[in-house]
Scaffold this active site. Sequence first.
Site, PDB file in Angstrom:
ATOM      1  CB  SER A   1      -0.906   0.021   1.241  1.00 32.06           C
ATOM      2  OG  SER A   1      -1.665  -1.162   1.323  1.00 32.06           O
TER       3      SER A   1
HETATM    4  N1  SAH Z   1      -0.496  -5.133   4.053  1.00 35.28           N
HETATM    5  C1  SAH Z   1       0.277  -5.409   2.857  1.00 35.28           C
HETATM    6  C2  SAH Z   1      -0.465  -5.014   1.592  1.00 35.28           C
HETATM    7  C3  SAH Z   1      -1.322  -6.116   1.209  1.00 35.28           C
HETATM    8  S1  SAH Z   1      -2.158  -6.104  -0.328  1.00 35.28           S
HETATM    9  C4  SAH Z   1       1.635  -4.766   2.880  1.00 35.28           C
HETATM   10  O1  SAH Z   1       1.940  -4.046   3.834  1.00 35.28           O
HETATM   11  O2  SAH Z   1       2.414  -5.033   1.969  1.00 35.28           O
HETATM   12  C5  SAH Z   1      -3.476  -7.204   0.166  1.00 35.28           C
HETATM   13  C6  SAH Z   1      -3.078  -8.612   0.450  1.00 35.28           C
HETATM   14  O3  SAH Z   1      -4.244  -9.303   0.869  1.00 35.28           O
HETATM   15  C7  SAH Z   1      -2.542  -9.384  -0.751  1.00 35.28           C
HETATM   16  O4  SAH Z   1      -1.266  -9.881  -0.470  1.00 35.28           O
HETATM   17  C8  SAH Z   1      -3.553 -10.508  -0.941  1.00 35.28           C
HETATM   18  O5  SAH Z   1      -2.985 -11.724  -1.383  1.00 35.28           O
HETATM   19  C9  SAH Z   1      -4.132 -10.648   0.455  1.00 35.28           C
HETATM   20  N2  SAH Z   1      -5.453 -11.301   0.525  1.00 35.28           N
HETATM   21  C10 SAH Z   1      -6.478 -11.247  -0.361  1.00 35.28           C
HETATM   22  N3  SAH Z   1      -7.511 -11.987   0.066  1.00 35.28           N
HETATM   23  C11 SAH Z   1      -7.139 -12.528   1.258  1.00 35.28           C
HETATM   24  C12 SAH Z   1      -7.777 -13.397   2.197  1.00 35.28           C
HETATM   25  N4  SAH Z   1      -9.021 -13.888   1.988  1.00 35.28           N
HETATM   26  N5  SAH Z   1      -7.108 -13.753   3.307  1.00 35.28           N
HETATM   27  C13 SAH Z   1      -5.841 -13.278   3.549  1.00 35.28           C
HETATM   28  N6  SAH Z   1      -5.188 -12.459   2.694  1.00 35.28           N
HETATM   29  C14 SAH Z   1      -5.829 -12.089   1.563  1.00 35.28           C
END
Ligand code: SAH
Length: 204
Positions: free
Chosen positions: A52
């Site tokens: 993000s």
């Molecule tokens: N917080 C992260 C940004 C994450 S982007 C950072 O600091 O880099 C969102 C993430 O959510 C992605 O990696 C995606 O694979 C994950 N995601 C999507 N659906 C999900 C689910 N049902 N359970 C856990 N993670 C999930």
Amino acid sequence: MVRDQLVARGLRDPRVLAAMGRVPRHAFVPEAQRSLAYEDTPLPIGYGQTISQPFIVALMTLAVDPRPGDRVLEIGTGSGYQAAVLSGLVAEVYSVEIVEPLARRAEADLRRLGYANVRVRAGDGHLGWPEAAPFDAILVTCAPDQVPRPLVDQLKVGGRMIIPVGPAWGAQDLILLRRTPAGLERQSILPVRFVPMVKGTGKP
Ligand code: SAH
């Protein structure tokens, strides 16, 4: 980054600004993106996912009012960057990522960089992390179309949850929920666009 992107937009909490200043964001982005690590933008981290924008990480961190003794759950580990920021502010961080190779990479990066109070699990975040519940705060960094019930159930009374809610790839609303003795209080913070929270296998 802290001055131009966070303070300039009105974020003032000294603990959160210090935590953002301490975490090397470049260590959480792929080699090819390193020169952009401190820019005002999300960046690709592989597997169709993104780290993000720094402002969003800071805003979500501030919104849950992290305290030193807190136990915090993050859904969507991604690169591990948000978990690293939380690591310096609270007692324990639990983070769930549905893409297994991302979970393993973030876990290894966090360990290598010394974030010893973060635990990462590969699984479906819709289920939360029941064995470690209840949590003082929950941060969801992917967008479901509605708030998953198990996450509300795993929030302490007095706890805070920040979560983007809305259609996949559409207009979503970043929402702050507070669990009070009387029920849930809901506050709309900002229109956002996060990657969708994918439906998993239903298995942790
Ligand atoms: N917080 C992260 C940004 C994450 S982007 C950072 O600091 O880099 C969102 C993430 O959510 C992605 O990696 C995606 O694979 C994950 N995601 C999507 N659906 C999900 C689910 N049902 N359970 C856990 N993670 C999930």
